[in-house]
Scaffold this active site. Structure first.
Site, PDB file in Angstrom:
ATOM      1  N   SER A 186       0.839  -1.188   0.000  1.00 60.64           N
ATOM      2  CA  SER A 186       0.000   0.000   0.000  1.00 60.64           C
ATOM      3  C   SER A 186       0.884   1.252   0.000  1.00 60.64           C
ATOM      4  O   SER A 186       1.698   1.429  -0.905  1.00 60.64           O
ATOM      5  CB  SER A 186      -0.966  -0.051   1.194  1.00 60.64           C
ATOM      6  OG  SER A 186      -1.992   0.887   1.063  1.00 60.64           O
ATOM      7  N   ASP A 192      -9.634  -5.360  -4.491  1.00 57.55           N
ATOM      8  CA  ASP A 192      -9.122  -4.270  -3.665  1.00 57.55           C
ATOM      9  C   ASP A 192      -9.921  -3.011  -3.975  1.00 57.55           C
ATOM     10  O   ASP A 192      -9.933  -2.545  -5.112  1.00 57.55           O
ATOM     11  CB  ASP A 192      -7.643  -4.056  -3.994  1.00 57.55           C
ATOM     12  CG  ASP A 192      -6.939  -3.091  -3.055  1.00 57.55           C
ATOM     13  OD1 ASP A 192      -7.625  -2.313  -2.368  1.00 57.55           O
ATOM     14  OD2 ASP A 192      -5.698  -3.103  -3.044  1.00 57.55           O
ATOM     15  N   HIS A 202      -7.190  -6.082  -0.525  1.00 53.89           N
ATOM     16  CA  HIS A 202      -6.056  -5.191  -0.305  1.00 53.89           C
ATOM     17  C   HIS A 202      -4.943  -5.846   0.517  1.00 53.89           C
ATOM     18  O   HIS A 202      -3.785  -5.438   0.434  1.00 53.89           O
ATOM     19  CB  HIS A 202      -6.550  -3.919   0.406  1.00 53.89           C
ATOM     20  CG  HIS A 202      -5.544  -2.823   0.494  1.00 53.89           C
ATOM     21  ND1 HIS A 202      -5.013  -2.199  -0.616  1.00 53.89           N
ATOM     22  CD2 HIS A 202      -4.956  -2.218   1.566  1.00 53.89           C
ATOM     23  CE1 HIS A 202      -4.156  -1.265  -0.241  1.00 53.89           C
ATOM     24  NE2 HIS A 202      -4.102  -1.265   1.079  1.00 53.89           N
TER      25      HIS A 202
END
Length: 433
Positions: free
Chosen positions: A258, A367, A397
């Site tokens: 991320s 995601d 995610h």
């Protein structure tokens, strides 16, 4: 926000980010005040601090019944433990251990962007991760990163080493946004633990560590930026591996998840040639503040419609985003405008390309935080034999498989990082000889 529910003694939560002014009180102080009110029997006063959805789901009489049932079930109340604060999609989550005569529990208080209580859960504390099996093909050892040039102490971490004769290729695991522990624990999930042990079982070492915002929140009392929060410690982690005789010094890779993926190229550039490759898992390629607005709209629309209150929150978020983009002193999610402005000046695609390193990009098809628009920007910006792309339609995610549209609720359900994704990392690292 019709779809929201409260976490109370086992009921499920789904929450949407709301934006508002920074609170005078810290998240820990707000959560502690709630517990003080409950202990004093001030249930109406506690309810007054709830969001409208929490008030509807858990009015004062239900709150009273829940709280007063705990000593009946667990015995007399004892001392509280130290509060810890984490973040999930912009919500502050305060965890406070509660001791009772017959057992210990963990109170979790969820604060929205307006510093209202949007969720409250009392549950058994999560067990620590199990140690490796006695016959595991790897070992884990505690390690402390070196102190930074600024004088800030090094962070605690875990070095996972395959058994046998090294030196081994290695990966530094760099967290996403918010105060994260070394396992990147979210609900019942520990994606970094899964990845570290999955790699070690196939001959690849790793280093994971508690993020500074979690391990040493006192280091952020003044002005700070993204390097103070993430980059500098990741560079220290790379240097730690480079100084370890068990590690192949020319085969150290950075795996950024991320926001950690957004910063991977920056980390490599500051590691003075010590990084051999980048692994980007669910990495944003567009401005973080754009993604924040998109995520909230996605969550608000999940039930098929947007209420007037939801729209008001979305409008308030848009206004807060616009404000931090122009005012370095403004705050959003307790972070100052200059932090957001610095983060938005970073071009992760350009940084990855400028590193001239091989890059492996991994993306889940379910995601809702980092989406196809980011994936396409990565593919357009990184073209050539140095770059490898893997898209996993069923993954979220966290790299964990599921079904249907992605939701926040999914993060509370225990799961494990997909074995195929880990195997793809293994094959890529092994190919970088």
């Amino acid at each position: 926000m019709k779809r929201l529910q409260a976490w109370i003694a086992g009921m499920a939560t789904a929450v949407v980010i709301a934006a508002g002014a920074a609170a005078a009180d810290s998240p820990a102080a707000l959560a502690t005040r709630l517990l003080d009110q409950l202990d004093a029997g001030q249930y109406a006063a506690a309810e007054a601090t709830f969001s409208p959805q929490m008030k509807a789901a858990v009015p004062a009489h239900k709150l009273k019944a829940m709280w007063e049932s705990l000593p009946v079930l667990l015995g007399a109340a004892g001392a509280r433990g130290e509060a810890t604060v984490s973040e999930a999609d912009g919500f502050r989550i305060v965890a406070i251990p509660l001791a009772y005569a017959r057992d210990n529990v963990l109170a979790r208080v969820v604060l929205d962007g307006d510093d209202r209580i949007a969720g409250f859960l009392v549950q058994p504390p999560p067990p620590p991760p199990p140690p490796p099996a006695a016959d595991a093909s790897f070992s884990e050892q505690a390690i402390t990163l070196p102190a930074l040039a600024s004088g800030k102490p090094g962070l605690p971490g875990t070095l996972t080493l395959p058994r046998g004769k090294g030196p081994f290729p290695a990966v530094v695991l760099v967290h996403g946004s918010g105060p994260q522990d070394r396992d990147e624990t979210i609900g019942g999930n520990r994606p970094f633990l899964d990845i570290a042990r999955g790699l070690a079982a196939q001959g690849i070492a790793s280093l994971r560590y508690d993020k500074r915002t979690r391990a040493r929140p006192q280091d952020f009392s003044g002005a700070f930026g993204i390097d103070d929060e993430t980059t500098d410690d990741a560079v220290a982690a790379v240097a730690t591996l480079a100084g370890n005789a068990a590690i192949a010094h020319d085969r150290i890779h950075v795996l950024g998840h991320s926001q950690g993926g957004l910063l991977a190229g920056r980390i490599a550039a500051r590691s003075q040639g010590k990084v051999a490759g980048l692994i980007l898992l669910a990495a944003p390629a567009r401005p973080i503040l754009d993604l924040l607005g998109e995520q909230n709209r996605y969550l608000a629309h999940l039930d098929g419609s947007v209420s007037a209150e939801e729209q008001a929150h979305l409008d308030a978020l848009d206004a807060a985003i616009a404000k931090v983009r122009r005012d370095p002193a403004a705050k959003l999610l307790e972070l100052p405008g200059h932090y957001w402005q610095q983060l938005e000046r970073i071009d992760p695609v350009a940084d990855a390309r400028a590193s001239q390193l091989p890059v492996l990009l991994l993306q889940g098809g379910r995601d809702f935080q980092v989406v196809d628009a980011d994936w396409q920007r990565w593919k357009q910006g990184l073209q050539g034999p140095r770059y490898r792309f893997h898209l996993y339609p069923a993954l979220n995610h966290l790299g964990i498989a599921g079904e249907g549209k992605g939701t926040l609720d999914e993060y509370s359900k225990p799961g494990h990082v997909d074995a195929t994704l880990i195997q793809d990392i293994v094959r890529w690292v092994q190919a970088q000889e």
